[in-house]
Design an enzyme around this catalytic site. Sequence first.
Site, PDB file in Angstrom:
ATOM      1  N   ASP A 154       0.867  -1.155  -0.150  1.00 21.51           N
ATOM      2  CA  ASP A 154      -0.030  -0.103  -0.083  1.00 21.51           C
ATOM      3  C   ASP A 154       0.736   1.324  -0.042  1.00 21.51           C
ATOM      4  O   ASP A 154       2.003   1.289  -0.079  1.00 21.51           O
ATOM      5  CB  ASP A 154      -0.676   0.033   1.334  1.00 21.51           C
ATOM      6  CG  ASP A 154      -2.285   0.436   1.019  1.00 21.51           C
ATOM      7  OD1 ASP A 154      -2.647   1.322  -0.060  1.00 21.51           O
ATOM      8  OD2 ASP A 154      -3.304   0.084   1.676  1.00 21.51           O
ATOM      9  N   GLU A 187      -1.159   2.002  -5.018  1.00 19.86           N
ATOM     10  CA  GLU A 187      -1.118   3.449  -4.816  1.00 19.86           C
ATOM     11  C   GLU A 187      -2.030   4.242  -5.335  1.00 19.86           C
ATOM     12  O   GLU A 187      -1.953   5.362  -5.524  1.00 19.86           O
ATOM     13  CB  GLU A 187       0.385   4.047  -5.321  1.00 19.86           C
ATOM     14  CG  GLU A 187       0.985   3.665  -6.486  1.00 19.86           C
ATOM     15  CD  GLU A 187       0.226   4.655  -7.661  1.00 19.86           C
ATOM     16  OE1 GLU A 187      -0.808   3.985  -8.099  1.00 19.86           O
ATOM     17  OE2 GLU A 187       0.546   5.808  -7.803  1.00 19.86           O
ATOM     18  N   TRP A 188      -3.355   3.446  -5.802  1.00 17.84           N
ATOM     19  CA  TRP A 188      -4.578   4.062  -5.940  1.00 17.84           C
ATOM     20  C   TRP A 188      -4.588   4.926  -7.420  1.00 17.84           C
ATOM     21  O   TRP A 188      -5.201   5.630  -7.476  1.00 17.84           O
ATOM     22  CB  TRP A 188      -5.117   4.858  -4.957  1.00 17.84           C
ATOM     23  CG  TRP A 188      -4.635   4.481  -3.420  1.00 17.84           C
ATOM     24  CD1 TRP A 188      -5.131   3.337  -3.185  1.00 17.84           C
ATOM     25  CD2 TRP A 188      -3.893   5.162  -2.390  1.00 17.84           C
ATOM     26  NE1 TRP A 188      -4.621   2.906  -1.816  1.00 17.84           N
ATOM     27  CE2 TRP A 188      -3.929   4.191  -1.509  1.00 17.84           C
ATOM     28  CE3 TRP A 188      -3.290   6.386  -2.378  1.00 17.84           C
ATOM     29  CZ2 TRP A 188      -3.224   4.425  -0.123  1.00 17.84           C
ATOM     30  CZ3 TRP A 188      -2.462   6.541  -1.363  1.00 17.84           C
ATOM     31  CH2 TRP A 188      -2.532   5.691  -0.217  1.00 17.84           C
ATOM     32  N   GLY A 189      -3.536   4.482  -8.365  1.00 18.14           N
ATOM     33  CA  GLY A 189      -3.689   5.202  -9.567  1.00 18.14           C
ATOM     34  C   GLY A 189      -2.825   6.911  -9.172  1.00 18.14           C
ATOM     35  O   GLY A 189      -3.115   7.556 -10.292  1.00 18.14           O
ATOM     36  N   ASP A 209     -10.255   3.368  -3.791  1.00 19.22           N
ATOM     37  CA  ASP A 209     -10.888   2.306  -2.800  1.00 19.22           C
ATOM     38  C   ASP A 209     -12.419   2.063  -3.464  1.00 19.22           C
ATOM     39  O   ASP A 209     -13.047   2.979  -3.471  1.00 19.22           O
ATOM     40  CB  ASP A 209     -10.916   1.931  -1.418  1.00 19.22           C
ATOM     41  CG  ASP A 209      -9.558   1.919  -0.644  1.00 19.22           C
ATOM     42  OD1 ASP A 209      -8.734   2.003  -1.587  1.00 19.22           O
ATOM     43  OD2 ASP A 209      -9.516   1.828   0.317  1.00 19.22           O
TER      44      ASP A 209
HETATM   45  C1  GLA Z   1      -6.067   1.193   1.404  1.00 17.09           C
HETATM   46  C2  GLA Z   1      -6.011   0.121   0.356  1.00 17.09           C
HETATM   47  C3  GLA Z   1      -7.312  -0.923   0.765  1.00 17.09           C
HETATM   48  C4  GLA Z   1      -6.907  -1.562   1.884  1.00 17.09           C
HETATM   49  C5  GLA Z   1      -6.794  -0.629   3.083  1.00 17.09           C
HETATM   50  C6  GLA Z   1      -6.222  -1.136   4.214  1.00 17.09           C
HETATM   51  O1  GLA Z   1      -7.053   2.009   1.646  1.00 17.09           O
HETATM   52  O2  GLA Z   1      -6.618   1.115  -0.925  1.00 17.09           O
HETATM   53  O3  GLA Z   1      -7.328  -1.697  -0.518  1.00 17.09           O
HETATM   54  O4  GLA Z   1      -5.900  -2.163   1.677  1.00 17.09           O
HETATM   55  O5  GLA Z   1      -5.738   0.358   2.784  1.00 17.09           O
HETATM   56  O6  GLA Z   1      -5.916  -0.135   5.173  1.00 17.09           O
END
Ligand code: GLA
Length: 388
Positions: A154, A187-189, A209
């Site tokens: 993450d 890293e969510w893009g 997410d």
């Molecule tokens: C981030 C990630 C999620 C999950 C949470 C856990 O938000 O994007 O997929 O792993 O952390 O804390």
Amino acid sequence: MITIREASTWALLGLMSVHSTPPTARLDNGVARTPPMGWNSWNHFGCNVSEQLIKEEADAIATSGMRDAGYRYVVIDDCWQVARDAKGVIVADSARFPHGIKALADYVHSKGLAFGIYTDAGTKTCQRRPGTLAHEDQDALTYASWGVDYVKEDWCNAAGLTAPIQYAKFRDALAHSGRPIVFSICEWGSNQPWDWAPMVGNLWRTTDDIEDKWPSMLANLDQNGQHASVARPGAWNDPDMLEVGNGGMTDDEYRAHFSLWAIMAAPLMAGHDVRTMSSVTKEILLNREVIAVDQDSLGKQGILVWESAPELQVWSKPLADGSRAVALLNRSTSPAKITASLSRVGLRTDSATVRDLWAHADRGRVGRQYVVEVPSHAAVMVRMTPLH
Ligand code: GLA
């Protein structure tokens, strides 16, 4: 093969850090040749993870038919770790995991499944547990010694770090661990991973997410759908884990969610409570015809090929046998007729046979197009095979 765009990204990074080793090619660690499939604790259980829970979920994955349908990686997400010991070794929560992580990995392996774990590239995870920063090699060796097959890393608490460099450190640490391990970048893009992650990881998140809601699922579809050209065997865009079976969408919405993830060759990481899943959830997640689309050996991500903006869409994915998997998606609040023309979905013939992958029924031969009424908030998914 390295593209000019990839090369220039790494040339830039080479100037930014003398410690980074600019990779010369796409990651080739031999794993995830098709999009990874499995189960992850986060979407349903959050921080409420334990040895007992993971064992029960693994048992249910084995006995429900999920394992035999391809769901292989059982992944504990955040909150399993609490500290580091005097030597810096990561320590699991001993109240929740009384026998330690290795014993749990052994148990998961004994069920014919693979085992995955979660960490964070920064100082702390998103739930403020110890992160991997400055412990990359040590953590990779620890995980390998436990029998870990999959690591999700993450990006919380990573201020001041450069994503491609930090993730490359962990890629190299995993490579030196001596164990083939799927590397999931999360890293969510936020740092344009589609430009560098194919050289670093096996899958990379392209979105925020997911939430267990129709608009969130569609937002992730729209974002992930923009990066199809970089996906290929061993390297996949990740629009986040599945919400099927968690209760926030209708059955039709979940069928659409699953259809679209398959069309996008997305990782299929289930995120529900397998122990108590309903027969409809099972019917969705175990639809072998849809899974076969996701896992097709050609390894191409499908794309949006037609829309009557903003609500009616046709998505198409080329398959190894020359056919196309097609999702006819109705995002609107009323039923609508949607047309998939052969030329739009990428077929150059005058006719094709159509098979409905949710009805499990052949729809016969069609001429230039297939027209179908699609309920509101739903998708019809078909396979169109050209006739010569
Ligand atoms: C981030 C990630 C999620 C999950 C949470 C856990 O938000 O994007 O997929 O792993 O952390 O804390």
